[in-house]
Design a protein around this motif. Structure first.
Motif, short mmCIF file in Angstrom:
data_model
loop_
_atom_site.label_atom_id
_atom_site.label_comp_id
_atom_site.label_asym_id
_atom_site.label_seq_id
_atom_site.Cartn_x
_atom_site.Cartn_y
_atom_site.Cartn_z
N VAL A 49 44.06 47.13 39.14
CA VAL A 49 43.04 46.10 39.38
C VAL A 49 42.99 45.12 38.22
O VAL A 49 42.96 43.89 38.42
CB VAL A 49 41.66 46.75 39.60
N LEU A 50 43.02 45.65 37.00
CA LEU A 50 42.93 44.78 35.83
C LEU A 50 44.13 43.85 35.72
O LEU A 50 44.00 42.71 35.23
CB LEU A 50 42.81 45.64 34.56
N LEU A 51 45.29 44.29 36.16
CA LEU A 51 46.48 43.43 36.13
C LEU A 51 46.26 42.14 36.91
O LEU A 51 46.84 41.10 36.59
CB LEU A 51 47.69 44.18 36.71
N HIS A 52 45.41 42.21 37.94
CA HIS A 52 45.18 41.04 38.79
C HIS A 52 44.08 40.13 38.28
O HIS A 52 43.86 39.07 38.86
CB HIS A 52 44.84 41.51 40.21
N ILE A 53 43.37 40.53 37.22
CA ILE A 53 42.28 39.66 36.75
C ILE A 53 42.31 39.40 35.25
O ILE A 53 41.71 38.42 34.79
CB ILE A 53 40.90 40.25 37.12
N VAL A 54 42.98 40.25 34.47
CA VAL A 54 42.81 40.18 33.02
C VAL A 54 43.29 38.86 32.43
O VAL A 54 42.72 38.37 31.44
CB VAL A 54 43.50 41.40 32.35
N LYS A 57 41.18 33.20 34.89
CA LYS A 57 39.86 32.62 34.63
C LYS A 57 38.99 32.94 35.84
O LYS A 57 38.79 32.11 36.74
CB LYS A 57 39.99 31.12 34.37
N VAL A 58 38.48 34.16 35.85
CA VAL A 58 37.80 34.69 37.04
C VAL A 58 36.59 33.84 37.42
O VAL A 58 36.28 33.68 38.61
CB VAL A 58 37.38 36.16 36.80
N HIS A 59 35.90 33.25 36.45
CA HIS A 59 34.72 32.45 36.76
C HIS A 59 35.04 31.20 37.57
O HIS A 59 34.13 30.57 38.13
CB HIS A 59 33.99 32.07 35.47
N LEU A 60 36.33 30.85 37.65
CA LEU A 60 36.73 29.69 38.44
C LEU A 60 37.10 30.07 39.88
O LEU A 60 37.30 29.20 40.71
CB LEU A 60 37.90 28.97 37.77
N PHE A 61 37.23 31.36 40.15
CA PHE A 61 37.55 31.80 41.52
C PHE A 61 36.32 31.65 42.41
O PHE A 61 35.18 31.69 41.95
CB PHE A 61 37.95 33.28 41.52
N ILE A 66 37.01 36.79 44.20
CA ILE A 66 36.55 37.75 43.19
C ILE A 66 36.25 39.09 43.85
O ILE A 66 36.61 40.16 43.33
CB ILE A 66 35.30 37.22 42.47
N TRP A 67 35.59 39.05 45.00
CA TRP A 67 35.25 40.29 45.71
C TRP A 67 36.51 41.09 46.05
O TRP A 67 36.58 42.29 45.81
CB TRP A 67 34.48 39.96 46.98
N ALA A 68 37.51 40.40 46.56
CA ALA A 68 38.73 41.08 46.99
C ALA A 68 39.55 41.59 45.81
O ALA A 68 40.14 42.68 45.88
CB ALA A 68 39.58 40.13 47.85
N ARG A 69 39.61 40.84 44.72
CA ARG A 69 40.48 41.20 43.60
C ARG A 69 39.81 42.12 42.58
O ARG A 69 40.50 42.94 41.95
CB ARG A 69 40.96 39.92 42.89
N ALA A 70 38.49 41.97 42.40
CA ALA A 70 37.84 42.64 41.28
C ALA A 70 36.76 43.63 41.67
O ALA A 70 36.65 44.70 41.04
CB ALA A 70 37.23 41.59 40.34
N ILE A 71 35.96 43.32 42.66
CA ILE A 71 34.77 44.12 42.92
C ILE A 71 35.05 45.28 43.89
O ILE A 71 34.88 46.45 43.54
CB ILE A 71 33.62 43.25 43.47
N ASP A 172 32.98 38.68 37.39
CA ASP A 172 33.40 40.07 37.21
C ASP A 172 32.47 40.83 36.26
O ASP A 172 32.86 41.81 35.64
CB ASP A 172 34.84 40.14 36.70
N THR A 173 31.21 40.38 36.18
CA THR A 173 30.20 41.05 35.37
C THR A 173 29.24 41.81 36.27
O THR A 173 28.72 41.25 37.24
CB THR A 173 29.41 40.04 34.51
#
Length: 232
Positions: A49-54, A57-61, A66-71, A172-173
């Motif tokens: 999961v982290l490989l797809h977000i680390v 710039k997640v705040h721009l998604f 964000i739901w699909a990739r991180a949450i 992602d917070t």
């Protein structure tokens, strides 16, 4: 009867309907999430999961990305037994003089044959931008709905008060909430809520999964006044 939609719930709506008490207390320490073990496979899945977000710039998604990739991928890691992660769940609950209805962004709860029976954790993914609003009041409404649903299903032996958990995410917070709802048959129930600190997924994904698993583990220990029938 006052009809309230979860997506547009405001603080004034809540004050009309419930006695709201927000308590500053680190409740998550009671669950001891840091002691929850993770398997080698779960740790590998977290790293995936982290490989797809680390590096992103997640705040721009947008919220759906964000739901699909991180949450949602982290929510699924807390599944066990009949507990499943759900997305876009319609809920409704009736109290003495108000009625709540709407759609919950995410739920961890007991499932039976493809339907949600008992919501343990309800989640709000905050909308950002011009259309954004405070996710906390929407979450409070979801917690009230979940408490009423669980009470009706006999969760915790149908006890009053009911304890239910929630979470809201901004990008992602993650921020977790524990709620205690008292007076489920009264005209104006009491909603007591305690919130955790913020957890950033890029650096604290393991801690987030441990909290999710600790919540599920706690909820699974609660008795049912009418447990599901079992074939012999």
């Amino acid at each position: 009867m006052l009809r309230l939609n979860l997506s547009s719930l405001s603080l004034s709506d809540l004050h009309q309907c419930v006695q709201l008490e927000e308590i500053d207390f680190p409740w998550e320490a009671e669950l001891k999430p840091e002691t929850v073990p993770l398997t080698a496979l779960e740790q590998q899945q977290i790293q995936q999961v982290l490989l797809h977000i680390v590096q992103e710039k997640v705040h721009l998604f947008n919220e759906a990305t964000i739901w699909a990739r991180a949450i949602y991928p982290l929510m699924m890691l807390a599944e066990q037994g009949q507990v499943r992660a759900w997305a876009e769940v319609a809920v409704a609950a009736s109290y003495g003089h108000f009625y709540l209805e709407g759609v919950v962004d995410g739920v961890l709860g007991q499932s039976v044959w493809g339907r949600l029976e008992t919501p343990y954790l309800v989640m709000v993914e905050a909308t950002r931008g011009v259309a954004g609003h405070n996710p906390v009041f929407q979450l409070y409404g979801q917690l009230l709905a979940a408490a009423q649903m669980n009470w009706g299903s006999g969760y915790g032996n149908g006890a009053d008060p009911q304890t239910v958990f929630g979470c809201y995410t901004i990008a992602d917070t993650w921020t977790f909430v524990r709620a205690r709802v008292t007076g489920l048959e009264s005209e104006r129930p009491r909603l007591q809520v305690m919130a955790s600190r913020e957890y950033g997924e890029k650096t604290e994904a393991v801690a987030i999964v441990q909290i999710l698993k600790a919540i599920v583990g706690y909820c699974l220990t609660q008795p049912l006044s009418h447990p599901p029938a079992r074939f012999m």
